[in-house]
Design a protein around this motif. Structure first.
Motif, PDB file in Angstrom:
ATOM      1  N   THR A  10      -4.700  -1.024  22.202  1.00  0.00           N
ATOM      2  CA  THR A  10      -3.967  -2.111  21.241  1.00  0.00           C
ATOM      3  C   THR A  10      -4.853  -2.973  20.536  1.00  0.00           C
ATOM      4  N   PHE A  11      -5.378  -3.538  20.880  1.00  0.00           N
ATOM      5  CA  PHE A  11      -6.194  -4.417  19.829  1.00  0.00           C
ATOM      6  C   PHE A  11      -7.519  -3.874  19.075  1.00  0.00           C
ATOM      7  N   ALA A  12      -7.742  -2.891  19.323  1.00  0.00           N
ATOM      8  CA  ALA A  12      -8.478  -1.851  18.648  1.00  0.00           C
ATOM      9  C   ALA A  12      -8.049  -1.571  17.394  1.00  0.00           C
ATOM     10  N   ARG A  13      -6.648  -1.407  17.586  1.00  0.00           N
ATOM     11  CA  ARG A  13      -5.941  -0.968  16.751  1.00  0.00           C
ATOM     12  C   ARG A  13      -5.817  -1.961  15.592  1.00  0.00           C
ATOM     13  N   PHE A  14      -5.149  -2.883  15.965  1.00  0.00           N
ATOM     14  CA  PHE A  14      -5.133  -4.430  15.575  1.00  0.00           C
ATOM     15  C   PHE A  14      -7.175  -4.624  14.284  1.00  0.00           C
ATOM     16  N   VAL A  15      -7.780  -4.754  14.486  1.00  0.00           N
ATOM     17  CA  VAL A  15      -8.299  -4.764  14.234  1.00  0.00           C
ATOM     18  C   VAL A  15      -9.083  -3.881  13.479  1.00  0.00           C
ATOM     19  N   LEU A  16      -8.597  -2.648  13.345  1.00  0.00           N
ATOM     20  CA  LEU A  16      -9.132  -1.138  12.584  1.00  0.00           C
ATOM     21  C   LEU A  16      -7.884  -1.413  11.206  1.00  0.00           C
ATOM     22  N   TYR A  17      -6.519  -1.812  11.807  1.00  0.00           N
ATOM     23  CA  TYR A  17      -5.884  -1.886  10.299  1.00  0.00           C
ATOM     24  C   TYR A  17      -5.873  -2.963   9.730  1.00  0.00           C
ATOM     25  N   VAL A  18      -7.007  -4.344  10.414  1.00  0.00           N
ATOM     26  CA  VAL A  18      -7.500  -5.260   9.108  1.00  0.00           C
ATOM     27  C   VAL A  18      -8.235  -4.926   8.393  1.00  0.00           C
ATOM     28  N   LEU A  19      -8.951  -3.821   9.348  1.00  0.00           N
ATOM     29  CA  LEU A  19     -10.121  -3.788   8.086  1.00  0.00           C
ATOM     30  C   LEU A  19      -9.924  -2.770   7.184  1.00  0.00           C
ATOM     31  N   ILE A  20      -9.039  -1.701   7.331  1.00  0.00           N
ATOM     32  CA  ILE A  20      -8.779  -1.511   6.527  1.00  0.00           C
ATOM     33  C   ILE A  20      -7.867  -2.024   4.731  1.00  0.00           C
ATOM     34  N   VAL A  21      -6.975  -2.926   5.519  1.00  0.00           N
ATOM     35  CA  VAL A  21      -6.050  -4.117   4.424  1.00  0.00           C
ATOM     36  C   VAL A  21      -7.575  -4.315   3.842  1.00  0.00           C
ATOM     37  N   VAL A  22      -8.565  -5.183   3.928  1.00  0.00           N
ATOM     38  CA  VAL A  22      -9.996  -5.257   3.274  1.00  0.00           C
ATOM     39  C   VAL A  22      -9.967  -4.623   2.617  1.00  0.00           C
ATOM     40  N   PHE A  23     -10.084  -3.455   3.178  1.00  0.00           N
ATOM     41  CA  PHE A  23     -11.395  -2.297   2.273  1.00  0.00           C
ATOM     42  C   PHE A  23     -10.735  -2.134   1.168  1.00  0.00           C
ATOM     43  N   LEU A  24      -9.011  -2.098   1.438  1.00  0.00           N
ATOM     44  CA  LEU A  24      -8.273  -1.391   0.227  1.00  0.00           C
ATOM     45  C   LEU A  24      -8.261  -2.538  -0.948  1.00  0.00           C
ATOM     46  N   ARG A  25      -8.488  -4.016  -0.307  1.00  0.00           N
ATOM     47  CA  ARG A  25      -8.193  -5.184  -1.178  1.00  0.00           C
ATOM     48  C   ARG A  25      -9.623  -4.869  -2.033  1.00  0.00           C
ATOM     49  N   ILE A  26     -10.868  -4.788  -1.902  1.00  0.00           N
ATOM     50  CA  ILE A  26     -11.677  -4.718  -1.962  1.00  0.00           C
ATOM     51  C   ILE A  26     -11.919  -3.543  -2.924  1.00  0.00           C
ATOM     52  N   ARG A  27     -11.554  -2.635  -2.756  1.00  0.00           N
ATOM     53  CA  ARG A  27     -11.236  -0.576  -3.286  1.00  0.00           C
ATOM     54  C   ARG A  27     -10.091   0.084  -3.240  1.00  0.00           C
ATOM     55  N   PRO A  28      -9.299  -0.812  -3.430  1.00  0.00           N
ATOM     56  CA  PRO A  28      -7.465  -0.051  -3.859  1.00  0.00           C
ATOM     57  C   PRO A  28      -7.826   1.228  -4.081  1.00  0.00           C
ATOM     58  N   GLN A  29      -8.622   1.478  -5.170  1.00  0.00           N
ATOM     59  CA  GLN A  29      -8.133   3.419  -5.254  1.00  0.00           C
ATOM     60  C   GLN A  29      -8.542   3.815  -4.250  1.00  0.00           C
ATOM     61  N   GLY A  30      -9.553   3.767  -3.077  1.00  0.00           N
ATOM     62  CA  GLY A  30      -9.761   4.635  -1.742  1.00  0.00           C
ATOM     63  C   GLY A  30     -11.193   5.169  -2.070  1.00  0.00           C
ATOM     64  N   LEU A  31     -12.250   5.545  -0.919  1.00  0.00           N
ATOM     65  CA  LEU A  31     -12.745   6.195  -1.197  1.00  0.00           C
ATOM     66  C   LEU A  31     -13.520   6.633  -2.020  1.00  0.00           C
ATOM     67  N   PHE A  32     -12.861   7.563  -2.833  1.00  0.00           N
ATOM     68  CA  PHE A  32     -13.006   8.788  -3.430  1.00  0.00           C
ATOM     69  C   PHE A  32     -12.071   9.541  -4.256  1.00  0.00           C
ATOM     70  N   ALA A  33     -11.368   8.270  -5.655  1.00  0.00           N
ATOM     71  CA  ALA A  33     -10.663   8.428  -6.475  1.00  0.00           C
ATOM     72  C   ALA A  33     -10.218   9.341  -7.523  1.00  0.00           C
ATOM     73  N   PRO A  34      -9.702  10.606  -7.515  1.00  0.00           N
ATOM     74  CA  PRO A  34      -9.876  11.088  -8.797  1.00  0.00           C
ATOM     75  C   PRO A  34     -10.440  11.061  -9.512  1.00  0.00           C
ATOM     76  N   SER A  35     -11.034  11.488 -10.561  1.00  0.00           N
ATOM     77  CA  SER A  35     -12.233  11.104 -11.766  1.00  0.00           C
ATOM     78  C   SER A  35     -10.938  10.845 -12.803  1.00  0.00           C
ATOM     79  N   ALA A  36     -10.253  11.985 -13.265  1.00  0.00           N
ATOM     80  CA  ALA A  36      -8.869  11.637 -14.201  1.00  0.00           C
ATOM     81  C   ALA A  36      -7.774  11.531 -13.352  1.00  0.00           C
ATOM     82  N   ARG A  37      -7.082  10.797 -14.254  1.00  0.00           N
ATOM     83  CA  ARG A  37      -5.274   9.872 -13.888  1.00  0.00           C
ATOM     84  C   ARG A  37      -4.769  11.497 -13.923  1.00  0.00           C
ATOM     85  N   ARG A  38      -4.206  11.153 -13.500  1.00  0.00           N
ATOM     86  CA  ARG A  38      -2.724  12.646 -13.840  1.00  0.00           C
ATOM     87  C   ARG A  38      -2.404  11.816 -13.944  1.00  0.00           C
TER      88      ARG A  38
END
Length: 300
Positions: free
Chosen positions: A271-299
């Motif tokens: 349970t605590f592991a999921r909590f920490v993981l979700y917090v890290l995901i929120v922080v990551f998306l705050r820094i890089r909202p487009q994700g790891l590999f955003a499409p090179s061209a916008r749809r």
């Protein structure tokens, strides 16, 4: 001295087991996300009914086993076909009218998810169902100090096979070229004779079918219930968003999140592991909202 004492008392065998379990968790997260990745990456549709497609895959396998007597490993491709057809009908009957209206698409697929869930509950009831697999897959593999469920190894192998097949489909076939052309510029693709409606229809059906495969496998790992897709769809959305809606991004995001959850759970609890993981995901998306590999061209 304290550091040496820590490493001396650290249970490395259990930790390595946790890392291997993380690979298994990653394969589950990824196989749940593959269909969603294709649908979102190609058409930009946030399919809120994806969890119910997973659930339909599990119930399709249950029906084929219980009423037709089909062996489990034939139920898996059959679930792909059945749920893929459901996805195709949904795309033709509803989704194709909403492609340029993302909020309407989200609300419509959410309504479809409720209809599918309640429909299955009316037909099969709310009592749990079970899928049977050959006895050899109900045991555990023991490799030295590593202990892992045989069926989790099967899920990992199927996940790898599906990723390779999808990569070949989208990067080594004419259809894949058409999909990528429609993703980058729908109007320009149409000027070259590419039927974007057909591309959207087929990718939506393939994505739904992949959810059916996931449901067929998850029905063995857990009990089959009308609400079973709800938990998996949250994990799938996380993988797709972190990965940026691309196949490569989803593979890396699925692997990273699965391993992180397993490592955090080793030191604390699930349970605590999921909590920490979700917090890290929120922080990551705050820094890089487009994700790891955003499409090179916008749809467009």
């Amino acid at each position: 001295m304290a550091v040496g004492s820590f490493f001396g008392s650290f249970d490395w065998n259990a930790f390595i087991n946790a890392l291997i379990l993380g690979v298994s968790i990653a394969s589950i997260w990824l196989i749940a996300a593959l269909g969603l990745t294709i649908i979102y990456g190609t058409a930009g549709v946030i399919n809120m009914a994806h969890g119910e497609f997973i659930m339909l895959g599990a119930y399709s396998s249950y029906m084929l086993q219980s009423y037709v007597g089909l062996p489990f490993f034939l139920c898996v491709p059959a679930a792909f076909v059945i749920v893929g057809l459901v996805g195709l009908l949904l795309e033709r009957g509803l989704i194709r009218y909403l492609y340029k209206r993302p909020l309407d698409t989200l609300l419509a697929t959410f309504g479809v998810s409720l209809v599918l869930m309640q429909g299955v509950r009316l037909i099969f009831g709310s009592d749990p169902k079970y899928l049977a697999v050959p006895p050899i897959f109900t045991s555990n593999f023991q490799f030295g100090f590593v202990n892992i469920s045989a069926f989790r190894v099967v899920v990992l192998a199927i996940t790898i096979g599906l990723v390779v097949a999808l990569w070949a489909l989208f990067y080594r076939t004419r259809f894949g070229v058409q999909v990528r052309a429609v993703m980058q510029d729908k109007e320009m693709a149409a000027s070259f004779g590419i039927n974007s409606d057909r591309v959207y229809m087929l990718t939506f059906a393939i994505g739904a079918g992949l959810a059916g495969i996931a449901g067929s496998l998850f029905g063995v790992l857990n009990i089959v219930l009308p609400t079973m897709g709800t938990g998996y769809v949250v994990q799938a959305f996380l993988v797709v968003v972190v990965g940026g809606g691309t196949l490569a991004g989803s593979v890396i995001a699925g692997g990273a999140t699965g391993e992180l959850q397993s490592i955090f759970a080793y030191f604390t609890n699930d349970t605590f592991a999921r909590f920490v993981l979700y917090v890290l995901i929120v922080v990551f998306l705050r820094i890089r909202p487009q994700g790891l590999f955003a499409p090179s061209a916008r749809r467009r």
